[in-house]
Design an enzyme around this catalytic site. Structure first.
Site, PDB file in Angstrom:
ATOM      1  N   ALA A  70       0.865  -1.179   0.000  1.00 45.95           N
ATOM      2  CA  ALA A  70       0.000   0.000   0.000  1.00 45.95           C
ATOM      3  C   ALA A  70       0.899   1.225   0.000  1.00 45.95           C
ATOM      4  CB  ALA A  70      -0.888  -0.015   1.236  1.00 45.95           C
ATOM      5  N   GLY A 115       0.700  -5.040   0.892  1.00 44.02           N
ATOM      6  CA  GLY A 115      -0.489  -5.144   0.032  1.00 44.02           C
ATOM      7  C   GLY A 115      -0.211  -5.868  -1.276  1.00 44.02           C
ATOM      8  N   GLU A 118      -0.435  -9.445  -0.387  1.00 41.58           N
ATOM      9  CA  GLU A 118      -1.856  -9.720  -0.134  1.00 41.58           C
ATOM     10  C   GLU A 118      -2.658  -9.764  -1.433  1.00 41.58           C
ATOM     11  OE1 GLU A 118      -1.597  -6.456   2.662  1.00 41.58           O
ATOM     12  OE2 GLU A 118      -2.611  -7.669   4.177  1.00 41.58           O
ATOM     13  N   GLU A 138       4.811  -5.179   7.316  1.00 47.18           N
ATOM     14  CA  GLU A 138       4.071  -4.108   8.003  1.00 47.18           C
ATOM     15  C   GLU A 138       4.558  -3.877   9.428  1.00 47.18           C
ATOM     16  OE1 GLU A 138       2.731  -6.412   6.082  1.00 47.18           O
ATOM     17  OE2 GLU A 138       1.113  -5.571   4.855  1.00 47.18           O
TER      18      GLU A 138
END
Ligand code: COA
Length: 264
Positions: A70, A115, A118, A138
């Site tokens: 992200a 992300g 993911e 993260e």
């Protein structure tokens, strides 16, 4: 319909019924900002209603990254409520990707972090280039994963190994990704797209209605006990016998000729 003029996303059709989405923001290693997520959502919704789509490939633009996570610069000043809603929006999108009726293959070319890992996990399977690097870093940023990583990683690989990666933020290369079952296979970077298209064409050559039923049975059965999951399989097996593809597939076998499927 897929919008043809995205800023950070490219859509191509490398073969009949085969779609390729390229997250294309290489200056930020294809990090998922709001614009990119919005464009991805729009493309996914377009594809979900496309009865002719047989397979979807997802990859990253440039040579360094699939998706490096992200967008941290966009995320850093979010309030708790905004962060929750950012995570929930991406979670919905990744569930939509998972629920697409056609098989979705992630072609991981470089970093698939946070992300990005993911997103790859929301795809049905992963083909890794030699230079792929997977991880959920993260915890280094003081946050937990927010796009499904704590849930999908332990469902994809051994739960203890998933927890190790989630809690340490340790990154794994393509060899280890294959060894732990995160990636299905690894190929040379310049062979990645061709391998993805080869797999997509193989899927597209099979009975399209049956392919969709296999994906549906697999997905709907995941959260159920074995008996309930097998009951779903029986329902879908029965449904297949209302299709033209079942009639054609079996007739072709009896007549010793290749089947010509219509996808219904
Ligand atoms: N969000 C926003 N920008 C990102 C990004 C992210 N997740 N990942 C990389 N970028 C940007 C960098 O800020 C840099 O931009 P700049 O040129 O304007 O400074 C550019 O992409 C290139 O990245 P850089 O760090 O210079 O490349 P590198 O080869 O030295 O390192 C990584 C590559 C992937 C190891 C490193 O970029 C990184 O750790 N990224 C963050 C990964 C992460 O924590 N993801 C989870 C987010 S929740």
């Amino acid at each position: 319909m897929i919008e043809p003029s995205y800023r950070n996303l490219r859509h191509e059709q490398p073969g009949p019924g085969i779609h390729l989405l390229t997250l294309d923001r290489p200056r930020a290693l294809n990090a998922l900002d709001g614009t990119t997520l919005g464009e991805l959502a729009c493309a996914v919704r377009g594809l979900s209603g496309d009865a002719g789509a047989r397979a979807l490939l997802v990859t990253g633009g440039g040579t360094k990254a699939f998706v490096a996570g992200a967008d941290i610069s966009e995320m850093q000043s979010l309030s708790p409520e905004e962060a929750r809603s950012f995570s929930a929006g991406a979670a919905r999108l990744f569930l939509e990707i998972e629920a697409l009726p056609m098989p979705v293959i992630a072609l991981v070319n470089g970093y698939a972090l946070g992300g990005g890992c993911e997103l790859a996990l929301a795809c049905d399977w992963i083909i890794a280039a030699d230079n792929a690097v997977f991880g959920q870093p993260e915890v280094n940023l003081g946050i937990p994963p927010g796009f499904g990583g704590t849930q999908r990683l332990p469902r994809r690989i051994a739960p203890g190994k998933a927890l190790e990666l989630l809690l340490t933020g340790r990154q794994v290369n393509a060899d280890e990704a294959v060894a732990i079952g995160l990636a299905n296979e690894k190929v040379a970077p310049d062979a990645l797209l061709a391998r993805g298209i080869e797999m997509a064409k193989l899927i597209a050559s099979r009975g399209p209605y049956a392919v969709r039923l296999v994906k549906q049975a697999w997905q709907r059965g995941q959260s159920l006990d074995l008996a309930a999951a097998c009951a779903i399989e029986s329902d879908l097996f029965g449904l297949a016998f209302s299709s033209a593809d079942q009639k054609e597939g079996m007739r072709a076998f009896i007549e010793k000729r290749p089947p010509v499927f219509c996808g219904r």
